[in-house]
Design an enzyme around this catalytic site. Sequence first.
Site, PDB file in Angstrom:
ATOM      1  N   THR A  85      -5.468   4.343   0.880  1.00 14.98           N
ATOM      2  CA  THR A  85      -5.723   3.361  -0.175  1.00 14.98           C
ATOM      3  C   THR A  85      -5.905   1.986   0.441  1.00 14.98           C
ATOM      4  OG1 THR A  85      -4.404   4.640  -1.726  1.00 14.98           O
ATOM      5  CG2 THR A  85      -4.645   2.303  -2.226  1.00 14.98           C
ATOM      6  N   GLY A  86      -6.739   1.169  -0.180  1.00 17.62           N
ATOM      7  CA  GLY A  86      -6.849  -0.225   0.257  1.00 17.62           C
ATOM      8  C   GLY A  86      -8.276  -0.657   0.488  1.00 17.62           C
ATOM      9  N   SER A  87      -8.416  -1.926   0.870  1.00 21.16           N
ATOM     10  CA  SER A  87      -9.742  -2.538   0.964  1.00 21.16           C
ATOM     11  C   SER A  87     -10.459  -2.199   2.266  1.00 21.16           C
ATOM     12  CB  SER A  87      -9.613  -4.060   0.825  1.00 21.16           C
ATOM     13  OG  SER A  87      -8.793  -4.569   1.866  1.00 21.16           O
ATOM     14  N   THR A  88      -9.779  -1.566   3.226  1.00 25.99           N
ATOM     15  CA  THR A  88     -10.438  -1.126   4.459  1.00 25.99           C
ATOM     16  C   THR A  88     -10.849   0.342   4.340  1.00 25.99           C
ATOM     17  OG1 THR A  88      -8.966  -2.637   5.641  1.00 25.99           O
ATOM     18  CG2 THR A  88     -10.279  -1.118   6.987  1.00 25.99           C
ATOM     19  N   GLY A 142      -5.427   2.695   5.794  1.00 23.51           N
ATOM     20  CA  GLY A 142      -5.273   1.338   6.309  1.00 23.51           C
ATOM     21  C   GLY A 142      -3.816   1.076   6.637  1.00 23.51           C
ATOM     22  N   LYS A 163       3.064   0.003   5.603  1.00 31.35           N
ATOM     23  CA  LYS A 163       2.057   0.204   4.570  1.00 31.35           C
ATOM     24  C   LYS A 163       2.691  -0.075   3.213  1.00 31.35           C
ATOM     25  CE  LYS A 163      -0.439   3.689   4.687  1.00 31.35           C
ATOM     26  NZ  LYS A 163      -1.445   2.692   4.242  1.00 31.35           N
ATOM     27  N   GLY A 166      -0.727  -2.224  -1.058  1.00 35.84           N
ATOM     28  CA  GLY A 166      -1.374  -1.843  -2.314  1.00 35.84           C
ATOM     29  C   GLY A 166      -0.446  -1.013  -3.197  1.00 35.84           C
ATOM     30  N   GLU A 212       0.914   7.815   0.085  1.00 34.16           N
ATOM     31  CA  GLU A 212       0.342   7.628   1.425  1.00 34.16           C
ATOM     32  C   GLU A 212       1.227   8.275   2.482  1.00 34.16           C
ATOM     33  OE1 GLU A 212      -2.213   3.501   1.087  1.00 34.16           O
ATOM     34  OE2 GLU A 212      -0.080   3.349   1.418  1.00 34.16           O
ATOM     35  N   LYS A 240      -3.997  -7.342  11.914  1.00 38.89           N
ATOM     36  CA  LYS A 240      -2.850  -6.501  11.546  1.00 38.89           C
ATOM     37  C   LYS A 240      -1.933  -6.189  12.740  1.00 38.89           C
ATOM     38  CE  LYS A 240      -4.640  -5.838   7.360  1.00 38.89           C
ATOM     39  NZ  LYS A 240      -4.960  -4.586   6.736  1.00 38.89           N
TER      40      LYS A 240
HETATM   41  C1  5RP Z   1      -1.760   0.449   0.296  1.00 38.60           C
HETATM   42  C2  5RP Z   1      -1.719   0.313   1.763  1.00 38.60           C
HETATM   43  C3  5RP Z   1      -2.935  -0.180   2.447  1.00 38.60           C
HETATM   44  O1  5RP Z   1      -3.424   0.808   3.279  1.00 38.60           O
HETATM   45  C4  5RP Z   1      -2.573  -1.404   3.227  1.00 38.60           C
HETATM   46  O2  5RP Z   1      -2.008  -2.346   2.340  1.00 38.60           O
HETATM   47  C5  5RP Z   1      -3.774  -2.012   3.913  1.00 38.60           C
HETATM   48  O3  5RP Z   1      -4.705  -2.396   2.960  1.00 38.60           O
HETATM   49  P1  5RP Z   1      -5.989  -3.229   3.313  1.00 38.60           P
HETATM   50  O4  5RP Z   1      -6.853  -2.370   4.156  1.00 38.60           O
HETATM   51  O5  5RP Z   1      -6.561  -3.579   1.954  1.00 38.60           O
HETATM   52  O6  5RP Z   1      -5.537  -4.481   4.054  1.00 38.60           O
HETATM   53  O7  5RP Z   1      -0.752   0.610   2.415  1.00 38.60           O
HETATM   54  O8  5RP Z   1      -0.517   0.808  -0.213  1.00 38.60           O
END
Ligand code: 5RP
Length: 233
Positions: A29-32, A90, A102, A105, A111, A129
């Site tokens: 999950t997430g923007s990456t 991510g 993690k 999100g 996850e 990161k």
């Molecule tokens: C969601 C997560 C995401 O993988 C983590 O927050 C990284 O997200 P992003 O790629 O948006 O920075 O753990 O619970």
Amino acid sequence: MEQQDMKVLVGNRAADLLVKDGMKLGLGTGSTVVHTVRRVGALLQEGKLRDIKAVSTSFQTTIECEKMGIPLYTLNSREIGGQLDLSIDGADEVDAQNRCTKGGGAALLLEKIVAYASLSYALVIDESKLVENLGLVFPIAVEVVPEARLVVNRALEELGAEALLREAVRKAGPVITDKGNLILDTRFKSPVDPAVMETEINRIAGVVENGLFTRIKPVVFIARRDGTIGERR
Ligand code: 5RP
């Protein structure tokens, strides 16, 4: 290169390099990692990838898979049998030993279940990161049942942390996770042993899961500002 472009680059690269025909695939999950999901969907649509059975870790990812036509299963589906070939996700922070946090999100529970049920695991991150010590800057997400909010908060303080209830945006009150729980964003004042703390936090009654991931060794794809991608094992 801007951070958004790094996310697209690394998300796509992991899909291209790692995802193979016939895989049982966990999708984080997430923007990456959303770019990995979209890439897998595009490859399926183009016929360049076949027979993917995906397990999603959140509503966000489920919706994305539905949009892209990626076949979805659960870990309990007969076709999955509680084990995945590969999961890609991510991370909020990654240390030099590829341990990570993690839950940015709020999807850490599924996850982690999916990650720990995977034969191999990959993280897609940009270089912002990378940290020396986990949990000092970006908080460690701790998912708690609502009734245990204060009890867990006190116990986390006793472990040397400061915990804050995560507030929702565009909704009054706290974030409610996909499983109906709350998130305590937890910061330690000095470095902790991540493996010990992963276990210690989960010993507190009322904690559902925490965002320290130390029991699986991922391959980490790291997008850099200069447009290159590093791979760390
Ligand atoms: C969601 C997560 C995401 O993988 C983590 O927050 C990284 O997200 P992003 O790629 O948006 O920075 O753990 O619970």
